[in-house]
Design a protein around this motif. Structure first.
Motif, PDB file in Angstrom:
ATOM      1  N   GLN A 130      30.793  43.466  26.497  1.00 24.18           N
ATOM      2  CA  GLN A 130      29.750  42.472  26.279  1.00 24.18           C
ATOM      3  C   GLN A 130      29.889  41.302  27.241  1.00 24.18           C
ATOM      4  OE1 GLN A 130      28.561  41.319  22.395  1.00 24.18           O
ATOM      5  NE2 GLN A 130      28.831  43.346  21.521  1.00 24.18           N
ATOM      6  N   VAL A 131      31.118  40.910  27.519  1.00 26.30           N
ATOM      7  CA  VAL A 131      31.344  39.843  28.502  1.00 26.30           C
ATOM      8  C   VAL A 131      30.807  40.262  29.863  1.00 26.30           C
ATOM      9  CG1 VAL A 131      33.104  38.550  29.774  1.00 26.30           C
ATOM     10  CG2 VAL A 131      33.317  38.834  27.298  1.00 26.30           C
ATOM     11  N   GLU A 132      31.031  41.516  30.227  1.00 29.98           N
ATOM     12  CA  GLU A 132      30.558  42.000  31.523  1.00 29.98           C
ATOM     13  C   GLU A 132      29.033  42.038  31.591  1.00 29.98           C
ATOM     14  OE1 GLU A 132      32.403  45.795  31.720  1.00 29.98           O
ATOM     15  OE2 GLU A 132      34.398  45.003  32.225  1.00 29.98           O
ATOM     16  N   LEU A 133      28.391  42.469  30.519  1.00 23.98           N
ATOM     17  CA  LEU A 133      26.940  42.632  30.513  1.00 23.98           C
ATOM     18  C   LEU A 133      26.187  41.313  30.369  1.00 23.98           C
ATOM     19  CD1 LEU A 133      26.430  45.845  28.352  1.00 23.98           C
ATOM     20  CD2 LEU A 133      25.693  45.533  30.706  1.00 23.98           C
ATOM     21  N   PHE A 134      26.765  40.387  29.620  1.00 22.65           N
ATOM     22  CA  PHE A 134      26.045  39.151  29.293  1.00 22.65           C
ATOM     23  C   PHE A 134      26.828  37.920  29.742  1.00 22.65           C
ATOM     24  CE2 PHE A 134      25.377  42.215  25.646  1.00 22.65           C
ATOM     25  CZ  PHE A 134      24.209  42.765  26.171  1.00 22.65           C
ATOM     26  N   SER A 135      27.484  38.026  30.875  1.00 22.69           N
ATOM     27  CA  SER A 135      28.415  36.990  31.325  1.00 22.69           C
ATOM     28  C   SER A 135      27.753  35.627  31.517  1.00 22.69           C
ATOM     29  CB  SER A 135      29.088  37.415  32.626  1.00 22.69           C
ATOM     30  OG  SER A 135      28.112  37.655  33.639  1.00 22.69           O
ATOM     31  N   GLU A 136      26.457  35.611  31.833  1.00 24.85           N
ATOM     32  CA  GLU A 136      25.798  34.329  32.092  1.00 24.85           C
ATOM     33  C   GLU A 136      25.627  33.478  30.836  1.00 24.85           C
ATOM     34  OE1 GLU A 136      22.345  37.331  32.767  1.00 24.85           O
ATOM     35  OE2 GLU A 136      24.497  37.469  32.325  1.00 24.85           O
ATOM     36  N   TRP A 137      25.814  34.097  29.653  1.00 24.36           N
ATOM     37  CA  TRP A 137      25.613  33.343  28.411  1.00 24.36           C
ATOM     38  C   TRP A 137      26.849  33.290  27.521  1.00 24.36           C
ATOM     39  CZ3 TRP A 137      21.925  37.613  28.890  1.00 24.36           C
ATOM     40  CH2 TRP A 137      20.789  37.268  29.643  1.00 24.36           C
ATOM     41  N   ILE A 138      27.839  34.105  27.807  1.00 27.92           N
ATOM     42  CA  ILE A 138      29.032  34.172  26.950  1.00 27.92           C
ATOM     43  C   ILE A 138      30.067  33.165  27.441  1.00 27.92           C
ATOM     44  CG2 ILE A 138      31.009  35.674  26.398  1.00 27.92           C
ATOM     45  CD1 ILE A 138      29.102  37.932  25.965  1.00 27.92           C
ATOM     46  N   PRO A 139      30.788  32.501  26.526  1.00 24.52           N
ATOM     47  CA  PRO A 139      31.828  31.553  26.951  1.00 24.52           C
ATOM     48  C   PRO A 139      32.862  32.228  27.847  1.00 24.52           C
ATOM     49  CG  PRO A 139      31.458  31.407  24.583  1.00 24.52           C
ATOM     50  CD  PRO A 139      30.692  32.604  25.063  1.00 24.52           C
ATOM     51  N   LYS A 140      33.521  31.438  28.683  1.00 23.37           N
ATOM     52  CA  LYS A 140      34.528  31.987  29.574  1.00 23.37           C
ATOM     53  C   LYS A 140      35.575  32.739  28.757  1.00 23.37           C
ATOM     54  CE  LYS A 140      37.061  30.925  33.749  1.00 23.37           C
ATOM     55  NZ  LYS A 140      37.387  29.902  34.768  1.00 23.37           N
ATOM     56  N   THR A 141      35.902  33.955  29.215  1.00 24.23           N
ATOM     57  CA  THR A 141      36.742  34.861  28.431  1.00 24.23           C
ATOM     58  C   THR A 141      37.788  35.507  29.328  1.00 24.23           C
ATOM     59  OG1 THR A 141      34.843  35.345  26.995  1.00 24.23           O
ATOM     60  CG2 THR A 141      36.709  36.855  26.884  1.00 24.23           C
ATOM     61  N   TRP A 142      38.995  35.661  28.784  1.00 22.96           N
ATOM     62  CA  TRP A 142      40.082  36.306  29.512  1.00 22.96           C
ATOM     63  C   TRP A 142      40.661  37.451  28.681  1.00 22.96           C
ATOM     64  CZ3 TRP A 142      39.468  31.155  28.587  1.00 22.96           C
ATOM     65  CH2 TRP A 142      39.246  30.317  29.696  1.00 22.96           C
ATOM     66  N   GLU A 143      40.859  38.591  29.311  1.00 23.83           N
ATOM     67  CA  GLU A 143      41.577  39.690  28.664  1.00 23.83           C
ATOM     68  C   GLU A 143      43.058  39.521  28.984  1.00 23.83           C
ATOM     69  OE1 GLU A 143      41.712  44.585  28.421  1.00 23.83           O
ATOM     70  OE2 GLU A 143      40.184  43.568  29.636  1.00 23.83           O
ATOM     71  N   VAL A 144      43.867  39.448  27.956  1.00 26.34           N
ATOM     72  CA  VAL A 144      45.291  39.167  28.101  1.00 26.34           C
ATOM     73  C   VAL A 144      46.090  40.412  27.731  1.00 26.34           C
ATOM     74  CG1 VAL A 144      47.201  37.746  27.275  1.00 26.34           C
ATOM     75  CG2 VAL A 144      44.940  36.717  27.617  1.00 26.34           C
ATOM     76  N   SER A 145      46.932  40.859  28.654  1.00 24.48           N
ATOM     77  CA  SER A 145      47.704  42.084  28.427  1.00 24.48           C
ATOM     78  C   SER A 145      49.207  41.872  28.464  1.00 24.48           C
ATOM     79  CB  SER A 145      47.322  43.144  29.477  1.00 24.48           C
ATOM     80  OG  SER A 145      45.951  43.457  29.399  1.00 24.48           O
ATOM     81  N   SER A 146      49.645  40.628  28.707  1.00 24.88           N
ATOM     82  CA  SER A 146      51.078  40.372  28.796  1.00 24.88           C
ATOM     83  C   SER A 146      51.354  38.889  28.578  1.00 24.88           C
ATOM     84  CB  SER A 146      51.613  40.793  30.169  1.00 24.88           C
ATOM     85  OG  SER A 146      51.079  39.948  31.187  1.00 24.88           O
ATOM     86  N   GLU A 147      52.617  38.578  28.346  1.00 21.26           N
ATOM     87  CA  GLU A 147      53.043  37.190  28.201  1.00 21.26           C
ATOM     88  C   GLU A 147      52.759  36.407  29.478  1.00 21.26           C
ATOM     89  OE1 GLU A 147      54.775  33.814  26.424  1.00 21.26           O
ATOM     90  OE2 GLU A 147      54.286  35.749  25.512  1.00 21.26           O
TER      91      GLU A 147
END
Length: 325
Positions: free
Chosen positions: A128-145
């Motif tokens: 959803q972040v990829e498709l609607f990035s212009e309207w979604i709050p800044k988002t980070w996918e976190v996979s490690s410390e």
């Protein structure tokens, strides 16, 4: 077999994720009343309507070996129901699990709405972040410390949102101070998202608080809208997390939200006719898309809508069903 062995009837199975529906389909009286009305309306146009769960679909004989049918306004157990169309209300699925595997097997013998292609396209919050990035709050996918520390070191606000990649109802979502991220009880990978205050005066009311506005579209048309006011002391606007639903008339919905919602509908039209809800939050002049949901509930409209609004939604759902039969 066809229910009642009548080939002039089509069979529609509304399919849920909850195994407890094997005991009785609906505990929520508003959901129960609404689905019964839909079943009655469909029967008038030679469509049998059943309630089941994906776990009981048998690929051996391509039937749901257990389902509920409405008879004399009561849900009655039936066995071995074949489906012409499956109204998929199951939860989001990962691309490599048994849930998706079963859905794909059902897809071989019955039409599915919303389409599996749509569900896969927006089923995870990352997509959803990829498709609607212009309207979604800044988002980070976190996979490690290491990635977590990098996000936190560059994040400017005091509060941040942590959420699982898959999920619904606000489960697993937390709003925390950024220095508390080390205590997040989520397995990697998960999402960190910019905090949005969300405090508004709910349109058409004098109520001020942390709230969102949900717009529901069925068969490509606007159906209804309502706000969800977070419980005192909470930032979460999910009803499942204690938020209070408040009706919002179409005329009171912010114009910018309607414009964005129409753009999203147009963008998703490649997947055919759909049923979706779009959740908005607001921060100053910003209009923010929180989530696009492919299985909006019906309890709220049954609880708060008037007769005209309820019937409009039923008519649109029937239009959606007929388009795929």
């Amino acid at each position: 077999m066809k229910y009642m062995n009548d080939q002039s009837f089509k069979n529609v199975v509304i399919m849920y994720p909850n195994a407890e529906k094997l005991e009785y389909p609906f505990k929520d009286p508003f959901q129960d009343a609404y689905i019964k009305r839909l079943a009655i309306e469909l029967k008038k146009i030679n469509i049998n309507f059943f309630v089941s769960v994906w776990q009981v679909f048998s690929e051996t004989n391509n039937t749901f070996y257990f389902a509920w049918a409405l008879e004399n306004n009561e849900w009655v157990k039936k066995e071995f129901i074949s489906a012409d169309l499956v109204y998929d209300r199951t939860g989001s699925f990962k691309e490599d699990n048994i849930h998706l595997d079963r859905i794909l097997k059902i897809k071989k013998v019955a039409t599915i709405i919303n389409t599996t292609e749509l569900r896969l396209a927006i089923g995870s919050k990352v997509k959803q972040v990829e498709l609607f990035s212009e309207w979604i709050p800044k988002t980070w996918e976190v996979s490690s410390e290491e990635e977590l520390q990098k996000v936190i070191s560059n994040y400017k606000k005091e509060l941040i949102v942590a959420k699982p990649i898959y999920g619904y109802g606000g489960y697993g979502v937390s709003v925390i101070k950024k220095e508390e991220c080390k205590d997040i009880e989520l397995e990697y990978p998960y999402l960190l998202q910019e905090f949005v205050s969300g405090e508004i005066k709910i349109p058409g009311t004098d109520i001020v608080g942390i709230a969102d506005i949900r717009l529901v579209y069925v068969a490509g048309e606007f159906s209804y809208s309502f706000s969800r006011l977070a419980a005192e002391g909470s930032y979460l606007t999910n009803v499942a997390q204690g938020a209070t639903p408040i009706w919002v008339a179409h005329k009171d919905v912010p114009k910018k939200a309607l414009e964005i919602a129409q753009t999203i509908n147009d963008r998703l039209s490649q997947f055919g006719l759909t049923e979706i809800s779009i959740d908005f939050m607001f921060e100053g002049d910003r209009v923010i898309v929180v989530e696009v949901n492919t299985k909006p509930g019906v309890s709220s409209i049954m609880q708060m809508g008037n007769e005209t609004e309820i019937q409009k939604n039923i008519n649109l759902q029937i239009k959606l069903i007929k388009a795929y039969l």
